[in-house]
Structures are given as structure tokens and as C-alpha cells.
Enzyme design. Structure first.
Site, PDB file in Angstrom:
ATOM      1  N   CYS B  16       0.802  -1.221   0.000  1.00  0.00           N
ATOM      2  CA  CYS B  16       0.000   0.000   0.000  1.00  0.00           C
ATOM      3  C   CYS B  16       0.836   1.273   0.000  1.00  0.00           C
ATOM      4  CB  CYS B  16      -0.887   0.070   1.234  1.00  0.00           C
ATOM      5  SG  CYS B  16      -2.099  -1.226   1.331  1.00  0.00           S
ATOM      6  N   GLY B  42       1.672  -0.167  -4.901  1.00  0.00           N
ATOM      7  CA  GLY B  42       0.423  -0.908  -5.052  1.00  0.00           C
ATOM      8  C   GLY B  42      -0.193  -0.608  -6.388  1.00  0.00           C
ATOM      9  N   ASN B 121      -1.494   1.876   5.426  1.00  0.00           N
ATOM     10  CA  ASN B 121      -0.447   1.050   4.862  1.00  0.00           C
ATOM     11  C   ASN B 121       0.099   0.221   6.009  1.00  0.00           C
ATOM     12  OD1 ASN B 121       1.802   0.003   3.527  1.00  0.00           O
ATOM     13  ND2 ASN B 121       3.022   1.862   3.852  1.00  0.00           N
ATOM     14  N   GLY B 122       0.077  -1.091   5.811  1.00  0.00           N
ATOM     15  CA  GLY B 122       0.569  -1.952   6.878  1.00  0.00           C
ATOM     16  C   GLY B 122      -0.348  -3.148   7.035  1.00  0.00           C
ATOM     17  N   TYR B 262      14.428  -2.240  -1.316  1.00  0.00           N
ATOM     18  CA  TYR B 262      13.638  -2.439  -2.530  1.00  0.00           C
ATOM     19  C   TYR B 262      12.351  -1.621  -2.600  1.00  0.00           C
ATOM     20  CZ  TYR B 262      10.802  -4.789  -6.050  1.00  0.00           C
ATOM     21  OH  TYR B 262      10.012  -5.046  -7.130  1.00  0.00           O
ATOM     22  N   ASP B 365      21.570  -8.249  -8.170  1.00  0.00           N
ATOM     23  CA  ASP B 365      20.115  -8.190  -7.997  1.00  0.00           C
ATOM     24  C   ASP B 365      19.819  -7.726  -6.573  1.00  0.00           C
ATOM     25  OD1 ASP B 365      17.464  -8.356  -8.584  1.00  0.00           O
ATOM     26  OD2 ASP B 365      17.466 -10.499  -9.054  1.00  0.00           O
ATOM     27  N   CYS B 402       6.858 -11.749   5.751  1.00  0.00           N
ATOM     28  CA  CYS B 402       6.524 -10.494   6.431  1.00  0.00           C
ATOM     29  C   CYS B 402       5.033 -10.475   6.746  1.00  0.00           C
ATOM     30  CB  CYS B 402       6.877  -9.311   5.527  1.00  0.00           C
ATOM     31  SG  CYS B 402       6.401  -7.723   6.252  1.00  0.00           S
ATOM     32  N   CYS B 459      13.357  -3.265  11.792  1.00  0.00           N
ATOM     33  CA  CYS B 459      12.643  -4.530  11.606  1.00  0.00           C
ATOM     34  C   CYS B 459      13.308  -5.232  10.435  1.00  0.00           C
ATOM     35  CB  CYS B 459      11.151  -4.317  11.313  1.00  0.00           C
ATOM     36  SG  CYS B 459      10.336  -5.892  10.913  1.00  0.00           S
TER      37      CYS B 459
END
Lengths: 485, 485, 485, 485
Positions: B16, B42, B121-122, B262, B365, B402, B459
Site C-alpha cells: 500500500c 500498489g 499502509n501496513g 527495494y 540483484d 513479512c 525490523c
């Protein structure tokens, strides 16, 4: 439909890509993949014609990207058979912004000995005169496309076979053209006598492929065999393979040098060399010709990247992506009532502020056409706090329109047609601005000795104003050729 | 709709992006632009809610890209007013591949003191339990989205004001959440106590902006003010400006380190530093940790590029775009009946054969998730004639899912969950394969001393399996936490 | 798109309607209204061409109903000018179910003296031969429509003017045709020498109108002037008005009698008389010829209604709507897995059970083609508890296909081609079945003395098998004419 | 989307139809067919919910006709299972012209003991008050539809079972409602205590059907069992069949008399009698009450036809279709710049000029609402040359709005609210105008003795202003009830 390049509106645009395949199961699927790989050559519309021994000729023409228009089962099922050709197009000069589906190639004609379909990349420079003559004699044109002349000339030929009729027709036609055509059993490819536009031959199992570029061979896993030669016609059948004919009077080859600079995909191979490497070499050459002290070499994405890599390597100045492209581009957002400076460009790009700040930046771009976006990018870079901005352009000044299948603005819209390099630098308000020299470009594409001015090795009319084929229709409409020196 | 990243199906996906603006004319146009800049967070759907003093609350929710869905005059005219919030989403765990338009945020609720809209978002890790409890008490859920719990908790709060009700509600909620909400006059932003997901504050003339990332401030020309702090709630009004509250019990901050690797756009600023520079630093760190002799450093496009630039600079090995991305991607072509090896990957990428041939190639990558595309790319590179292939990965092995708003495969689908680094190298059949170390990553993001294992600064559960918030719903469904050592 | 008649699949279908207007502002809006009023003559597709002195010729062709396709501002704005023609079509024999948009009329041709557009209602019976000949000479056909021959014949004419070229072309053409055409300044109408298909002239203020039927004059408030005569060509200009020419060899008039029975709208005027009244007269004649004792005269909706009113009035038996038509028809519902008897017919009709129960019912229908729906209706009526079912048909047995612009099944699909009246009654399992006699039909349409068998006053080939124009192409394909008696 | 009735804009409009089925394979297909047969009760949108033991509840809601929206395989496959309910709607008072898909029924709610879906025909007259109360207590409404109250009342009920919760909820609700609902295993039907709106029970093999009208039983071949009684709740399960409960305090039955006049389809059966026959009886009664010398009885299509047949039969004056309806109606044509008189009405109707000319014409229509179309029709008839025009209306003057699920204009827009019969005649400029008397209407619907003014047998509030249920919300908004006499 969003533009694919961030500055579509300030680039020269290749108008077409062609592709054909013979001797494979469900040819249409291969043609769709090939056209997808050639999409950068034309985004407005695409068409595919196939032939099946039982179901005859079938065709589909669609506006939009191949990925959206030729991927549904329901469309592809209408295109059976082992033989097919296809075409992607940008709009032609005739109907800009108002293309109708009937203008989308391939064109099909029913002759007394059977049907044929034809698609081409390039431009017929005497199309108006031919069209007038054909209408006088009773031909009914179904499109506003000049390419339709070829079909009518074929219909009126006295030859028995379709390849022979095509020879007749193409001998009447002037300009630049790479043709892919098909009959019920034959796949045909032709390049004009000067070989201005590309066309390559590939092999896929027992089948054969024709394509504007090698990148479309890669996508279907076909092997690259060779380039079709300037002035060559290949007639390919399942049993006899490739027959080669040279129907035209021999001319000196004049391949389009801008294919190296911008049109072709970096992963295609032109003249035995990767386009990416050629562009990197242009960047190196440019670094030698026009060095400058700076902190960062930053490409204008995406097409300036290979030359920027070359420039950085040659100069030893660090390479960095100071400009980031929004990969979900769009250009039709409603502008908020409060002023946003450079709104248009912000939809497509953003500056890496932290990276740019206080740096002396070299911006490497492939070309300058109108100069409008160069200016906006410069402003974004300065807004972000750059100390200096230096433009390095991987092609000579674009000062003349192309009449061989490329969409160029009218001459007086070309920045380089009205300003010298220094005037452009002042106009853009940058610290320096340098274009690669024409000789430098020739060296970078592999002509060690540079341009032979008496008889140039490439078509470079957009830089030099020297047109290998007289643009007859345009002259009739008042275009002024460069005065002989 | 084509995927935006060439390997969408083998990447972790942020679920999100949120955006809100107060105090500008036609807020919806700004929200649309902001969401466009956050589209990488998103791509499945987007929604906007606005409030106008005369026309009240209005909303529009659409599947597809913002550039296609929130750019028509007819849609935007239905969203009047100076205050608006918006949301882009990928699918949530609950309704993967089968999202209904009612699941698209922002959610709106009518309370007795007026309406409020909320987007986040989350992920709420105790959503199932909350939902069950609310239904028992007579709440009717209109979506399968866990986020709807917040609205129902607010409806049942005994507080008078909407911000106070939101405090009540968020105190019942566990997990990671960056919330943007609005009432008739207030724009509200909240980050969870650990600040797992990002949220920044900007200023646009007299107005205020909240956004997941700074790149969305840039697109509308807003100035970056500061990050919202972990556990902070800001309540913004036109007259009083920003009021800051800390409603939660204080926790140690644990920002998502994968945002650096990323998720965030390279031109966004996180922790005072450009994400691009951080990624370049990761590449440098990686070159130090895992050097190898080779001829070419080649990024896996597009996300591997900054680390590859850093790796090349540090190692002195030339940087080159050995892999070219097709910018007109699509993934639904009908596969021709004759086998095309690696068909899927060819639609998206092609190898620069001439550049690769006979070279020892380092592929950089950003991460390895399932490993499926790493394998295909290696094969393309070898097919093109590379002498050696070395993988360097700009993140540690991704071994744990995650639960904080990111779409990850189940644990046993993660290559690193079942194999050691060496096993992966053998599995991928490459000459070498190295991931950056967790400490190396911490250093590259600016934690000079590396990870504090007793109390990690970020995290990094996807790498370490150490989850800062217990994933209660998932444990109830049988998820096995890492055994304590 | 739902069918407009409940039994479209068991009716003869007129294939076209034509309309043109000259000398009004925004002609296209009038053409759209006219075509809407003629929609019953063709529902598959429609096209409009207009000419504006400044913007030249423009055209739009669309699949679907006029109400859906020619009512948006955006389409109509592309059709400026005071002169326009239009066409609605059902599919032609050549491309049934597979019509392409290029087959939709009007056709346009660019000649050396300017462009012309042409639309026609009818069928060219020597089209195949003409097409073959034209292709031999180098014409390229753009459609599969036979009507395109006319444009190519015009292109090859040696005449100077477009009307003269049209004369040349139409003299080569055989069959039935009512043509509406236009140049930059002229509106042209032609009926074939036998006048098989209708065409009328109207006046609208200072402008002029051509239309297949008078009902399309009514919708735009135009006055009916007269019918175009068989073999007449009218050339209408703004300054000279209507000029009348008779370019063909004179033939006996043979107007299509089925226009009275079914094709024309009941509110149109044919031969000075309302079609509704003619149909009521047919019903009266039928009541005289084939009386029966019964309790209720019930029309098969909607086309049987006028004849049923006439039958009821003449017989004194009460008229009642025993069958109710669903006005939201559709035919593509998914059939539930449990058997529903006569599912298809139930979507379109329902029986008024309470009204029918225990009654002796006379069902009046306009014609019987395949007989499939007659059978289903009979079953519904019996299921509803009728005591007796008597069919009365307002036309003679349809035993021969039409080759003059009407879509008929192949001969062996026509119930009356293989069965006598009594056999049909037994086949349908009804208590009685009577068709009106051919003489009775002639009397009802106003020919007091009945049919002149030596030289019939109408084309009644579908009943009699006597074709006024030899169907050359069909005979070449093996069609067996009726043996001479 | 074209209107289905030619004068949709000048008719009262039933707002809903409901349908449900239990115990059949693929219930959704039956529901789609049933809703198609009920389409005349609501054309704006439709919804279906089904339940399958394995796949749970599924729903689909769509704008547009059932024939277009619930006929594709791809939609219907998403609605598996043997149990389903559906709804068609016109817009409700709350969101006229701006309906959102979330307002489309059936509504679904997840309760702690499982889910339930509910659809209703009618109107809740205390919805505003209920809604306010529910929001105070923390309910979040997802739609602007008043019907959603029922779901929230059910969610808050303390009962264990869903039928019991529905009883609880419906006891709080005032107004007119015929409800169809479902749980995972039960099909439930309820009529309000006065039985204002219809609801019937049918049997289909081993399965059961609930429907607003019997015509929807016919389309799927189900047998009519009985009407649900006023105040009755039926709970149907596959094993126990139909259980009947009477949860409300007993009230006198007051069925809507306008269902007989206009709303119900003529082939439905109400009170044991075909609606068509009732309407014919109204015509006969009208011919007795208000005879006039004339030459032709002409219905205003299509709804005036049965009464016109009755009027003609009773009076002996010939019946004829003087007005012809265009079956391809549309109302969005662009009006040509030159004035067309009565353009709107011409799109829908045309006059049979030859039939009307010089005749004294009786026009029979079902009702007069605003009177706007009556006036246009009169003008068309006079333009066509009628000698006299007499209106006969098959219902009493419509002088009061309906608050029980019917869309009526505000009171001052009703012609009969402001004029006497004679004033209306003068206003419409016709030779005579007569409405059937209220007593006459009661006799025609079968109440031999006429209306019981002390305690009317039907709800006739739209004629009498006597509302059986107090319209509380409307009174709160200022509606003036008729003064007690």
C-alpha cells in the site's frame, strides 16, 4: 495509453516495424511476439494477416499495444495458419492524430491469381503523384496511407505471379522501404535499393522469419541468419527455402545512421555489432571530443544511458542515476489549479535531490529535437541544487526533417535548424552544451576514417540535409532543399 | 494490465501507499498525482475520498493504474473540495486475486458527529480476533479487508471527537500501520508505535501533505518537512496547523529495513538520505564483502541498478547493461505451440548478446525470493555465451515471511528458508553466489557499528525471523515462529 | 443486443434501409433520426456519410442500434455538413454472422472529379460475375459486400460527371436496388427498373429527403412528396431542386408484396394507403376465406396484431391479447440445468393463462417461415388450457427464397416448400391452419380483380416461385428454378 | 439504456421486484430468469446472491437490464449453489439519478451465527429515524438505502436464529414491504401486515420459489401455489418445506390497487384473476361510466391496450392501433438545429395518419400523472387530422404521492393535485376527458359493491390521499397530509 518514452513528444519517432514468419504452427502467435519486441518502432496500432490452407486469409487490426490487443484467445483464434505477417505503426504524416483503422497495415488485395498482404516500414516519396495517377485510371483507395499504392500498382501489373507483380510495383515507387509481404504460400521481404531501413532474416526450426530488428528474433528463440541486402528481394517458400533476387538498378548503400543513435533497441545487432556497444562508443567518443570537469555523469533516462556509461568510463567521472523515471507514466492528469512548475515533466521524471545537490553534473542525452524537454530537465536539476549543468548530446544537431519513414517536426521547429551550438547553450541556459561531431559519430559506428563527404556511407540527412532520395512530394508541397554549396 | 516490474512474481511486494492533502484548491488532483508517484507501492487498485463544505464527502474507487483511473475530467469532477486522502493497494492476504471494489480503501464511516475516511499502509496482526468480537456485538462488515476493523472500533468508541475515537481504536489494534485519515475539517496521520512503515509530512503553499514517501511530495512541488515519528498522531487543520500527539505506550523504533533495499523509490529520502545512495552503498559494501574477478558488472533491471553502480565503482570492474528490459511488458501472450525456452522471461528481458559473449559476468540483484527468475536469467546469460556467471545479492537471504503489510510467499516457497547460500549456488548452477551480510546491510544503511543483535535498530524479520510484533492471527493459523536460541 | 421481434429467427428479414437528406443544418442528426425510424429494416449495423464544404466527406460506421451508436455528441460532431446519407443493415448472404465493419455501407469512392458515397437496399443478382471481371482488370475490393461493385464500375466509367457514371454503373447491374447516393453537392436516389424495393421523396423546409419508408419522414417532421418511380433516378441539388431521369430500359413494375405483409412499418404509407389498414384488410379477407367458430381472436405479437384486429372485426369474435410479449427481450440466458420446456420462447412471450383457459383460440400470425415458433406457441397455448387452437396466416405459404435483398433460409428449410397446407396442420398438431390465398392477398392490398397470373402486378416470388429478375449468381451456384408449367 | 415504456418519464414507477428460489441446481440461472420476467418493476439495476455449501455466499450487483448483466457465463459461474435470491430496482427516493452500486440489493450481513442476504420491495416509512438511532449505537452504514436498516436491526437482535432476528427487525420497521431473504439453508418470504406489495409462492419440481408476480413463475415453468398472506412470514427449507408464521399484530389488508391498473404485468394473476382481464373490465366499466360517440377506440401504447379493448367491446366502437410505437426506443438523440415539433415523443411513437384522418378518436390511457405526454399525444393526433379527441383514463385522478415503494413526482407536479377533471380537459384542449370513478375501479377489480369508504378494501392513497400507514419520515420533512373531513 501512456507514452513509452518519457519524452515522446520531443523525440524523432520511427514510424513502423515489420515482422513475418513462414512454416510454423500458429504463425500469428509468433508474429504477435515479434511485434511486441518491435513495439518501440510504433505504438499507435498494429495488424496481423495470416493464411491457412483451409481457412484462407484472415486479418485483425487494432489500435493500442500488442500486449493488449493480440493476446486474447478470441482474437488469436481468428488468425489460423502457418504463415503470417504483421506491422506496428506510429501515425504517418498523412493522418496524424486521426488515424482510422483502415489505415493500419498490412494491406490486403485480392488479385485474379489469389490474394496478397503487404506491410512496410519507410516512406514512399512519390506517393502523391502515384495515387493521383491510379485514381485517374479507376482505382478506389480504401485508406489515406501512401503504402496502399503498392497494392494498386500490383493489381494493375500485367505479370502473372505475385512476386513479379510486386517487382513491377516497387520499381515505380521511390523512397525508403523495407517490405514484408505474403501470398498463400510465400513470405517475401524487400529492402529499397539504398537499404535505408533495416530488415533481417532469421531461422526458427524449419521455418523462416523476417524482422525489422534482431531483438524480435531473440524473443521467439530464432537464430539470426543475415541482414537482407539493400535492393534485395527474398521469396521464401516451405519447400524451396530462400530465393534471392535483385530487381532494382544498383545504388550505393545508405543505411539510416539514426537507427544506431536512437531508433533500434540496444539489444539489437546492426552491422555485426550490438547497438548498446555502439552507443557506449558514441559516449566515449563524445568524452574525447568534448571533455569537461565535473562530479557526476547522469543519463537522461532511458535512451541516454548507454552513452552516459561510455562517457563516464572514458572520462573517469562517476556514473549515477540522478534522474529517476516513473515507470507508470501518464500524461493526461488534470493540472491542479495551483501552479505546479514543470508539471508535465514531473509525471515522468524526478530528480535524486540528495545525489545532485552541489554537484557539477554532466547530462548525457541521445539527441535534441525541439529542445523543450532539455530545458525542463535542466531546470529540475538546478532546482535540486546542482552547482553546474553540462549537456553532452550523443548525436550531431538535428537540423533537417526525415522523409524516409520517421516522424519529425517541421524544419522551423527543430532547435538546431535555427540556432548554432552556442546559441542553443545560451537558449537552454546551461554551463556548456556539446554535440558529437558528424565525423565522431561515423567513427563511433565503426567507420574508422569518418564520413566520406563526397559519398557518405550512411543516410544522415537529418544532420546534414543531404537527402539520398529526392523527396518529390514534399518538394511539390514547397519544401526547400539545402542550397548546394 | 502488465506488471510494472519485470519480475513482479518473484519479488516481495509492498501492499500500500497512502497520501493526503489539506488546504488546497481541488485536493483530488493533488491526491491523484501523489498516488501516481506512489504507484510502485500498489498497482491493483486505488481510491480517493474528498470533502467539500457544500457537497460533503465524495469518493471514487477503481481497479487499475492511477494514470488510467483518476485522470478523466468526469471522475475528478465528482471529487470536489480542499481536503482529500487516497490509497493505492496491492491485494491483501485475505482476498488475493479476488479483490472486490468494496475492499478498496479509503474506508468511510458515518458517525453521529459526522463522517470520517481512513486509509492505511501496513497490516493489523490481530484483525481476525477483533473482527470476530465486533460481529458478536452487531457490527456489519462491508469488506473482507482487515482495515475495516478500525472504522467499527471508532463507531463504538465512547469518545466525542473523531481523533479521540481514532486513538481509542488504534490502541486496540496490533501490527504495523501508517494511517492517513480525514474528517470534514481535519487531516490526520498516525504511525504505529514502532514506526515500521513510513509516513512523511510536507508543506504545499498554505496547505499540508501526508505521504508514504517523499517522491510524492516532489511530484506536486511540496516541500518535505519531516517524517512523522513512530507512535505519533498528527491532527492538521487549516487554522491551527499541525498538532502532535503520542497516544501509544512508547516502544523502540523498528523501521522496515527492506524499504531501503527495494520498496521505496530510489529518489525518495529515508532517514535523511537518498534511497539511491543507500543502494549504491549496499553495492559498495557487497563488493568489499564478496569480491570476485570478472569483466562486467551487470544489473538485473531495473531495481538492481544502483547496487550494481556501487559494486562497479568499488571493484573497478566495468558497468554495462547486459540485460535490456522491454518497456512494453506484458505477460499474457499465448504461448506458441512450438516450445520457446523461457518464454515468460523473454517477454520482459533480452540479453545484449554481443556485450555478454565470452565475458565473466557479475549479476547484481536486489533480492532472491523464490529464485525462479534468478535461474532463468542465469540461463539467458549462459545461452548468450557468458564465460562465467556470478550472482551478488544486495540483501541478506529472505528466509521469513513479512506480516506487516508486505506480500510474501509462504515460508516453504522462500528459497532461503530451505537452502544455505552454497546450496542455493548449486541449485542455481552459477559460478558463485553471495548475499550481503546482515551487518553489512546495517552498515550500508548508515548504522556504522552494524546490527545490535540484543535490540535491533530495524525490523529485519524477513531476514532474521525476529518479529517485533507478534503475528497473533498467523500463529492462531499455525505459523511456527523461529525457535528461541 | 436483444432481437427486436420476438421471433427474429423465424421471420424473413428485410436487409436494409436507406435515408438521405440535403439542404439542412447538421444533416447527420436528421439521418440518425431517419435511420432510427428505419431500424426495423436492419439491426446489425449502420453507417452515415456527410459532406461539409469546409471539412469534406466524413463517415462513421458502427455495429448496433442507431439509438446507441449515433447519439453521442462525440460521434455526431465528426459528421458535419448539410448533406448526408445513411444505411442500416442486416447481414447479407455473403458474410452472415461474420460481418466486418468494412462491409457496412455507405461505401465511399474517391474519383478524379471528387468523391461519392452510395448506399443501397436490395441485392445485385449478378454481383459475383461483375466482381470477378473487375478484379481481373485491377480493382481492389475492400469489402465482401456485393454493393461495392457499383463504386468500382463508377470508377472505371468514362463519363465525366458522377451521376452519369452512376447511370453507367447501374446499367451493368441486375437485381433489385433502391439506391441513395451523394456527391459534394448532390443527393441522388434511384430505384431499379421494376421498383422491387421502396424509396420515397420528402420535403423538409428548404431541404429534401429520400427514405425507404414514409415513417422516417414523420419522425423528422418532413412532408411526404411522392414515391420515386420504378426505373427513376432523381438528382437533387440545393439550387435546382429535383431533376428526374429514367436511365434504364422500361420494365413492368413489380413491387415487393411482402412489404405490405411484414417488412414495412404499420404507420408507413405504401401506394397511398396505410400499411396498418392493408394488414387489417388482409385479416378481414382471411376471415372471409377461412372462417372458424371460436371464442377468441388472439394475435401473435407484435406483427400479427393488425390482421387479428381485422379478423376479429369481420368475424365478430372477441379480440384479446392472449399472448404477452416481454418488452425486455433477450436470447442469451444460460439455460438452467433443469429442463424448462420451450425456454427460448418463454424469454420473449408469456400466455395469459386465465384468458386462454378453456377457450377455442384463433391465433393470427403474419407468416410461417420454418414453422418452429408456430409450434412452440401452439404448445404454450395448449399448456395454458385452450380448448382448440386454429392458426390463420396473413400471407400465402412462403415456399421460395427471396434473392432481392431479403434474408431467407435455404429452400428446404421453408416449411411450405416441403408440405401442403394440410400436412403443415398435422405437423403443427393444430385443429386448423389456413393461409390467405394469393388472390385474396392481392385483393387486400387493393387489386380488386386479384392476381394477373400472366403478368403479376407485384413481385411475389417467395409465394409463387416466379422471379421477375433471374438470380444469375444463385443459378450458377446450383439453385433450381421452378419448372415452367 | 432506452426506457422500456414510451412514457417512462410520465408514469408512476414501481421501484422493485424480488425473487428467490431454493432446492434447484444452479439457482442463479433461475433467479436471473425470474428477474428478467420482473424487469418491468425496476430497470436501473439488479443483484443476485446465492449460497453453495462449499463455496459459501456469493453475490453480483450490476447496473442495467438483467438480459445484459446476468447472462454471461463468466458472471453466472461466480454464483454457484442451490439457493439464491435476487432483486431488480428503480432508483429510490434517497439517491435518485445517483445510485451507487453499493445501494443495489440484496444486502448481505455476516452475523455471529452465519450470513444472511435480504431484498425487499416497498418502502420503510420510519427509515430515517431508525438509521439515526442505529448510527448513534455504532452501526456503520454501507449504503444510502433505507433497506439496510433491516440488516443492522438484525445484527443487534438478541435472538439466536436468523429468522427470529428478522422478526425482531421487521417489528421495528413501518411501511410497506415484501421481503425475500436467505440464510445458508433457508429461503424466507415476508409481507407487511397490510400486504401492500405482492408476493407469491411457487413450486418448481422439488424446489420452491418466491416472486413478486406470477409471470416470473411462468418463465421458469414453476407452478403457482398461493399468495403469501399479509403479515405472513414463510421459512422454507429443503427438508421441512414451507413453515408459516404470523409475527405481526394483525391489521386489515390493504393491497395496492395500482398494481391492477399499471404496475403488474398483464399476464400475471392477482387475486385469482388475470391482470389483463381486470384491465379489460376497467375499460368496459369506463365505457359505461363515460360513453361518447366516436369512430375509433385507440389505445395509448402499450399499457392502455387492454382497457381500450374492453372499452371498444363494451361501446361497439371499432378498435384500432392509431398510434404505433417504435420498438427501438431511445431518448438521447441530438436534437437537430431545425425545430422538430414534439421531437421527444416522435422517437417513441408515430401516428397512423391514414387511419386517424377525419375520425373522432377515443384515446384510452391507463393514468395521467404530470399530463405532459397526454398533451403531446393529443397534438400528434390532431396534426394527423383527427376530427375530435376524447381521453378516457383507466384510473381515477392521481392526486397524491405514494410512499410505499413507488416513484411519484412531488405533489404539486401531479396534474390532478391542482386541477379538477374539467380544468384538466381545458388544459389539455381535448373535446372530452373522463377518469374512471374510484367506485368504478373497485367494481372492475371485483369488489361488486364498490369502495367501503369507512374501511377501504385496498390501498388507494394515490387517488384518495388516505394513507394506511403514516409516512413518518415524510411528515417530518414537511409533507402535508389530507385534512380530515
Amino acid at each position: 495509453m501512456p507514452p513509452a518514452h518519457p519524452f515522446d513528444d520531443d523525440k524523432l519517432k520511427e514510424e513502423c516495424g515489420v515482422f513475418g514468419v513462414l512454416g510454423v504452427k500458429d504463425a500469428a502467435n509468433f508474429v504477435a511476439l515479434g511485434l511486441h519486441a518491435l513495439q518501440h518502432r510504433g505504438q499507435e496500432a498494429g495488424g496481423i494477416v495470416t493464411h491457412d490452407p483451409e481457412q484462407g486469409f484472415n486479418s485483425a487490426r487494432r489500435f493500442g499495444y500488442v500486449r493488449d490487443t493480440f493476446t486474447s484467445q478470441s482474437v488469436m483464434e481468428t488468425l489460423p495458419g502457418p504463415l503470417g505477417i504483421g506491422h506496428v505503426r506510429y501515425s504517418t504524416a498523412g493522418s496524424k492524430g486521426n488515424t482510422q483503422i483502415r489505415d493500419v497495415q498490412p494491406f490486403f488485395g485480392e488479385f485474379s491469381m489469389g490474394g496478397a498482404a503487404i506491410a512496410h516500414n519507410g516512406n514512399i516519396t512519390n506517393a502523391n503523384a502515384l495515387r493521383r495517377e491510379l485514381i485517374e485510371r479507376g482505382s478506389i483507395f480504401q485508406s489515406s496511407s501512401d503504402s496502399e499504392c503498392i497494392i494498386h500498382l500490383m493489381a494493375r501489373s500485367l505479370q502473372k505471379g505475385i512476386p513479379e507483380r510486386m517487382e513491377d510495383a516497387l520499381r515505380r515507387v521511390e523512397g525508403a522501404f523495407s517490405v514484408v509481404a505474403m501470398t498463400r504460400t510465400k513470405l517475401i521481404g524487400v529492402r529499397d535499393p539504398r537499404g535505408v531501413r533495416p530488415l533481417v532474416l532469421g531461422k526458427l526450426g524449419d521455418g523462416w522469419v523476417l524482422s525489422s530488428e534482431t531483438c524480435a528474433l531473440d524473443i521467439i528463440g530464432a537464430d539470426f541468419v543475415r541482414e537482407i541486402e539493400p535492393g534485395e528481394m527474398v521469396v521464401i517458400t516451405e519447400d524451396k527455402g530462400v530465393e534471392s533476387i535483385f530487381p532494382f538498378r544498383r545504388q550505393k548503400s545508405r543505411f539510416c545512421i539514426f537507427e544506431h543513435v536512437y531508433f533500434s533497441r540496444p539489444d539489437s545487432i546492426l552491422g555485426g555489432r550490438s547497438v548498446y556497444e555502439t552507443r557506449e562508443a558514441i559516449g566515449r567518443e563524445l568524452a574525447k571530443e568534448a571533455p569537461v570537469e565535473a562530479d557526476l555523469v547522469c543519463p537522461v533516462p532511458d535512451s541516454g544511458t548507454p552513452a552516459a556509461v561510455g562517457f563516464a568510463a572514458e572520462s573517469g567521472i562517476p556514473f549515477g542515476l540522478g534522474i529517476v523515471r516513473n515507470q507508470y507514466m501518464g500524461r493526461t492528469f488534470i493540472e491542479p489549479s495551483e501552479q505546479i512548475r514543470n508539471m508535465g515533466v514531473r509525471l515522468k521524471l524526478n530528480v535524486n535531490r540528495a545525489l545532485i545537490k552541489d554537484k557539477r553534473v554532466i547530462l548525457v542525452d541521445d539527441s535534441v529535437v525541439r529542445g523543450t524537454t532539455s530545458r525542463k530537465i535542466k531546470e529540475m536539476i538546478l532546482d535540486a541544487g546542482a552547482a553546474e549543468v553540462h549537456f553532452r548530446i550523443a548525436s550531431p544537431p538535428t537540423a533537417w526533417p526525415c522523409f524516409y519513414g520517421v516522424d519529425t517536426p517541421e524544419r522551423d521547429k527543430l532547435l538546431a535548424a535555427t540556432m548554432s551550438e552556442d546559441e542553443m547553450r545560451d537558449h537552454l541556459k546551461v554551463d556548456s552544451l556539446k554535440f558529437i561531431s558528424l565525423d565522431g559519430l561515423y567513427r563511433a559506428v565503426g567507420v574508422g576514417e569518418g564520413r566520406n563527404n563526397a559519398s557518405p556511407q550512411y543516410c544522415d540527412a537529418c544532420f546534414s540535409g543531404e537527402y539520398p532520395v529526392e523527396p518529390a512530394d514534399m518538394i511539390a508541397q514547397g519544401f526547400q532543399m539545402k542550397a548546394a554549396e
